[in-house]
Design a protein around this motif. Sequence first.
Motif, short mmCIF file in Angstrom:
data_model
loop_
_atom_site.label_atom_id
_atom_site.label_comp_id
_atom_site.label_asym_id
_atom_site.label_seq_id
_atom_site.Cartn_x
_atom_site.Cartn_y
_atom_site.Cartn_z
N GLU A 118 25.28 35.82 52.53
CA GLU A 118 26.37 35.70 53.51
C GLU A 118 27.72 35.88 52.82
N THR A 119 27.89 35.21 51.69
CA THR A 119 29.16 35.29 50.95
C THR A 119 29.40 36.71 50.46
N MET A 120 28.34 37.37 50.01
CA MET A 120 28.46 38.75 49.56
C MET A 120 28.96 39.64 50.69
N LEU A 121 28.42 39.48 51.89
CA LEU A 121 28.82 40.30 53.03
C LEU A 121 30.26 40.00 53.44
N ILE A 122 30.63 38.72 53.43
CA ILE A 122 32.00 38.33 53.77
C ILE A 122 32.99 38.95 52.79
N ASN A 123 32.68 38.85 51.50
CA ASN A 123 33.57 39.39 50.48
C ASN A 123 33.64 40.91 50.53
N LEU A 124 32.54 41.53 50.93
CA LEU A 124 32.54 42.98 51.09
C LEU A 124 33.53 43.39 52.17
N VAL A 125 33.55 42.63 53.27
CA VAL A 125 34.48 42.90 54.37
C VAL A 125 35.92 42.65 53.93
N ARG A 126 36.13 41.62 53.13
CA ARG A 126 37.48 41.23 52.71
C ARG A 126 38.03 42.09 51.59
N GLY A 127 37.16 42.83 50.92
CA GLY A 127 37.62 43.71 49.86
C GLY A 127 37.93 43.00 48.57
N THR A 128 37.04 42.09 48.14
CA THR A 128 37.29 41.31 46.94
C THR A 128 36.82 41.98 45.66
N GLY A 129 36.26 43.18 45.74
CA GLY A 129 35.79 43.86 44.53
C GLY A 129 34.36 43.49 44.20
N TRP A 130 33.87 44.03 43.07
CA TRP A 130 32.45 43.87 42.73
C TRP A 130 32.08 42.41 42.48
N ARG A 131 33.00 41.60 41.96
CA ARG A 131 32.66 40.21 41.68
C ARG A 131 32.37 39.43 42.97
N SER A 244 41.92 51.15 33.72
CA SER A 244 42.31 50.42 34.92
C SER A 244 41.31 49.32 35.28
N GLU A 245 40.01 49.62 35.15
CA GLU A 245 39.00 48.64 35.51
C GLU A 245 39.11 47.38 34.65
N VAL A 246 39.44 47.57 33.36
CA VAL A 246 39.60 46.42 32.47
C VAL A 246 40.87 45.64 32.81
N SER A 247 41.95 46.38 33.13
CA SER A 247 43.20 45.73 33.53
C SER A 247 43.01 44.89 34.78
N TYR A 248 42.25 45.42 35.75
CA TYR A 248 41.99 44.67 36.98
C TYR A 248 41.28 43.35 36.66
N GLU A 249 40.28 43.44 35.81
CA GLU A 249 39.52 42.23 35.46
C GLU A 249 40.40 41.21 34.75
N LEU A 250 41.27 41.69 33.88
CA LEU A 250 42.18 40.80 33.15
C LEU A 250 43.14 40.10 34.10
N LEU A 251 43.64 40.83 35.08
CA LEU A 251 44.55 40.24 36.07
C LEU A 251 43.82 39.27 36.97
N HIS A 252 42.59 39.62 37.37
CA HIS A 252 41.80 38.69 38.18
C HIS A 252 41.58 37.38 37.43
N GLU A 253 41.24 37.47 36.16
CA GLU A 253 41.00 36.26 35.36
C GLU A 253 42.29 35.45 35.23
N THR A 254 43.42 36.11 35.11
CA THR A 254 44.71 35.41 35.06
C THR A 254 44.93 34.62 36.34
N MET A 255 44.62 35.23 37.48
CA MET A 255 44.81 34.55 38.76
C MET A 255 43.89 33.35 38.90
N VAL A 256 42.65 33.50 38.44
CA VAL A 256 41.70 32.38 38.51
C VAL A 256 42.23 31.19 37.72
N ARG A 257 42.74 31.46 36.55
CA ARG A 257 43.24 30.37 35.70
C ARG A 257 44.54 29.79 36.23
N LEU A 258 45.30 30.62 36.95
CA LEU A 258 46.60 30.17 37.44
C LEU A 258 46.50 29.45 38.78
N VAL A 259 45.77 30.04 39.73
CA VAL A 259 45.72 29.48 41.09
C VAL A 259 44.34 28.98 41.49
#
Length: 306
Positions: A118-131, A244-259
């Motif tokens: 269910e979470t996978m399908l919800i995130n697919l709709v929301r556009g959260t990326g592969w994670r 770009s793919e590595v930069s995206y992951e680095l920014l995602h990880e920054t957001m996780v640690r920040l917010v």
Amino acid sequence: MSFTINLPVIPAGTYIVAVSGGVDSVVLLHLLQHQPQLQLVVAHFDHGIRSASSNDAQFVERLAKDLGLQFELGLGQLGAGASEETARVARYTFLHECRKKYHAAAIIAAHHQDDAIETMLINLVRGTGWRGLGSLYSHEQLLRPMLEATKDEIISYAKMHRLTWHEDETNSDSKILRNYIRHKVVPRIKMQPNKYGTLVDLYKEQLSLRQKIDPELKEQFERLVKGEGGEMQIDRYQLIMLPSEVSYELLHETMVRLVGSRLLQRHVERILLFAKTAKAGKTFVVSGKVVCRTTKSQLIVQLCET
């Protein structure tokens, strides 16, 4: 007929068990009783969203008492209009407070295979990326030992062992996206077992991919990102020179640690574009949560002031 759900063996120690009173968490608690090396604390969070939610709290407290377990109750006043995300953040804030209070090794939650799909399908709709396709998994501070079990297996187990539980009446409200997917979408997919099996395989593939990527990501993060608390500084030149793919992951990880959570993929793409093109001294507010600003050499990401 004999039927059981096999949980992985959990290392000895103290654990906070998140118990809502629903069938999933009641079964989880029952199964954990078979691992005597565990010292369990039952934790229930009353979100203050439903008028009858206090009945769930009383039920869970009685259950903990009957099992001879410590009980912790968290009280929220979120109101009927609270979003799923607001409720989740408040609930996990409480659970982590319990973990610190008891010096517990981890929180144990009752998520199962259906929840993961269910979470996978919800995130697919929301556009959260592969994670987002594999966002429910166990990690050091949060164990999810029932991810291999299906909802049908959990209900069968509960009935076989004559367990009692409380049903959340809002779970049947199909106006809520998760409930719509649970009651309308997933049952249709399950009518074609091969297609449902493909979703399960995709989910497991993302977990495997995460296990391979995260150690490399941690190394890059420690090399390029500095700061703590409400501010992170990222080496701007190194960030934009990465694939770009590595930069995206680095920014995602920054957001996780920040917010404490990942942003939508489109927001991360905008941050990277800002880092590449903005002149020193420019600012950019992202999703109302963080503000980015640039110096000549750094991208600085800060929590928005409230």
